[in-house]
Design an enzyme around this catalytic site. Structure first.
Site, PDB file in Angstrom:
ATOM      1  N   LYS A 107       0.637  -1.266  -0.185  1.00  0.00           N
ATOM      2  CA  LYS A 107       0.134   0.010  -0.012  1.00  0.00           C
ATOM      3  C   LYS A 107       0.793   1.301   0.030  1.00  0.00           C
ATOM      4  O   LYS A 107       0.501   2.294  -0.653  1.00  0.00           O
ATOM      5  CB  LYS A 107      -0.816   0.125   1.074  1.00  0.00           C
ATOM      6  CG  LYS A 107      -2.020  -0.919   1.042  1.00  0.00           C
ATOM      7  CD  LYS A 107      -2.828  -1.431   2.282  1.00  0.00           C
ATOM      8  CE  LYS A 107      -3.726  -2.450   1.756  1.00  0.00           C
ATOM      9  NZ  LYS A 107      -4.580  -2.948   3.096  1.00  0.00           N
ATOM     10  N   GLN A 153      -4.986  -1.513   9.158  1.00  0.00           N
ATOM     11  CA  GLN A 153      -4.781  -3.096   8.586  1.00  0.00           C
ATOM     12  C   GLN A 153      -5.618  -4.161   9.376  1.00  0.00           C
ATOM     13  O   GLN A 153      -5.101  -4.209  10.510  1.00  0.00           O
ATOM     14  CB  GLN A 153      -3.269  -3.444   8.403  1.00  0.00           C
ATOM     15  CG  GLN A 153      -3.138  -4.712   7.726  1.00  0.00           C
ATOM     16  CD  GLN A 153      -3.769  -4.933   6.270  1.00  0.00           C
ATOM     17  OE1 GLN A 153      -3.321  -3.673   5.364  1.00  0.00           O
ATOM     18  NE2 GLN A 153      -4.443  -5.777   5.722  1.00  0.00           N
ATOM     19  N   ASP A 176     -11.294   2.606   3.564  1.00  0.00           N
ATOM     20  CA  ASP A 176     -11.679   1.097   3.076  1.00  0.00           C
ATOM     21  C   ASP A 176     -12.920   0.959   2.735  1.00  0.00           C
ATOM     22  O   ASP A 176     -13.375  -0.101   2.254  1.00  0.00           O
ATOM     23  CB  ASP A 176     -11.103   0.180   4.379  1.00  0.00           C
ATOM     24  CG  ASP A 176      -9.912  -0.555   4.022  1.00  0.00           C
ATOM     25  OD1 ASP A 176      -9.667  -0.628   3.092  1.00  0.00           O
ATOM     26  OD2 ASP A 176      -9.228  -0.795   5.162  1.00  0.00           O
TER      27      ASP A 176
END
Ligand code: NDP
Length: 284
Positions: free
Chosen positions: A52, A96, A119
């Site tokens: 990422k 995460q 997200d």
């Protein structure tokens, strides 16, 4: 033989589009910025986080990295999120998953401001998705839709079958297909006659988490097949949820594993960072 949908190429296109948008933002003295938070030392999560950060660099997005020990308390993590929520420079916050067991994942995701939830997991953004108004869409599901549309397939009026009903893939991908005017059926572990339901699909999305679950006899001739599955077998070999070798003889379009849906998740994350940054700076 089916056309193979090249997820690497399509994700590269989307990252390039994000990079060009970042160039435009730079002309206004704005640098999009993503905070990536990792708790603990799960090796798979470390790889995802590294990828990422690399993608951010490629797209001209600044990344802030927070790598916290496995013993970080829930309160400490929430405090960091509060700080990032308040930081005007930071446009997106990504925590995460999975988190260590002593931390309530739900509580953490709820704490992220919806406008920074790149997200697309915050219930507010999930709600917007369900009414067809989401700006920040869950990355993997949104990636599936891009793969279909950029292959030139029109979803309107198609019979779409999603196998899997998780909150991160199955349900949101169903909502997105509906928003594209597909006629959507969602299957799960209690679905009866699943092969028959799948055979009715013009577009079949597999998000089951079982290697080669979708076999040739479950697929209609000419169907578009999107394989979300990532299953690790012996020697860490990746296998999708679809029996690619045999299903590809019947499908019109199919995604491979690896190289299909996988690379799309990060590309859509980059797109969400740009979207969040533009919205926070009142740029259309
Ligand atoms: P979950 O385990 O959360 O959900 C799996 C779904 O499949 C559930 O809804 C479950 O039904 C259903 N299911 C399981 N077994 C059967 C069965 N025998 N018949 C019918 N339905 C079944 O997985 P995720 O949604 O998180 O992920 C799915 C796959 O996608 C995994 O392989 C995962 O690794 C991959 N993935 C890939 C991503 C990417 O970037 N490419 C991102 C996220 C996930 P029920 O609800 O009834 O239990």
């Amino acid at each position: 033989m089916a056309n193979i949908i090249d997820g690497k190429a399509i994700s590269a296109q989307i990252k390039e589009e994000a990079r060009l948008e970042a160039v435009e933002l730079a002309k206004k003295n704005i640098t999009p910025c993503l905070a990536v938070v990792l708790v603990g030392d799960d090796p798979a999560s470390q790889v995802y986080v590294r990828n990422k950060k690399k993608a951010c660099e490629l797209c001209g997005i600044r990344s802030l990295s927070y790598e916290l020990g496995a013993d970080t308390s829930e309160a400490e993590l929430l405090e960091l999120i509060d700080r990032l929520n308040a930081d005007k420079e930071c446009n997106g916050i990504l925590v995460q998953l999975p988190l260590p067991k002593h931390i309530d994942e739900n509580k953490v995701l709820l704490r992220i401001l919806p406008e920074k939830d790149v997200d697309g997991f915050h219930p507010y953004n999930v709600g917007l998705l369900s009414i067809g108004k989401a700006e920040l869409k869950a990355c993997t599901p949104a990636g599936c839709i891009e793969l279909i549309k950029r292959s030139g397939v029109d979803i309107t009026g198609k019979s779409c079958v999603v196998v899997g009903r998780s909150n991160i893939v199955g349900k949101p991908v169903g909502m997105l297909l509906l928003a594209e005017n597909g006629t959507v059926t969602t299957c799960h572990s209690r679905t009866k006659n699943i092969a028959e339901v799948c055979r009715n699909a013009d577009i079949l999305i597999a998000a089951v988490g079982r290697p080669k679950f979708i076999t040739e006899d479950m697929v209609k001739e000419g169907a578009v097949v999107i394989d979300v599955g990532i299953n690790r077998g012996a020697y860490n070999k990746l296998t999708g949820d679809v029996d690619f070798e045999n299903v590809s003889k019947k499908a019109s379009y199919i995604t491979p594993v690896p190289g299909g849906v996988g690379p799309m998740t990060i590309a859509m994350l980059m797109k969400n960072c740009i979207t969040a940054c533009k919205a926070q700076n009142n740029i259309k």
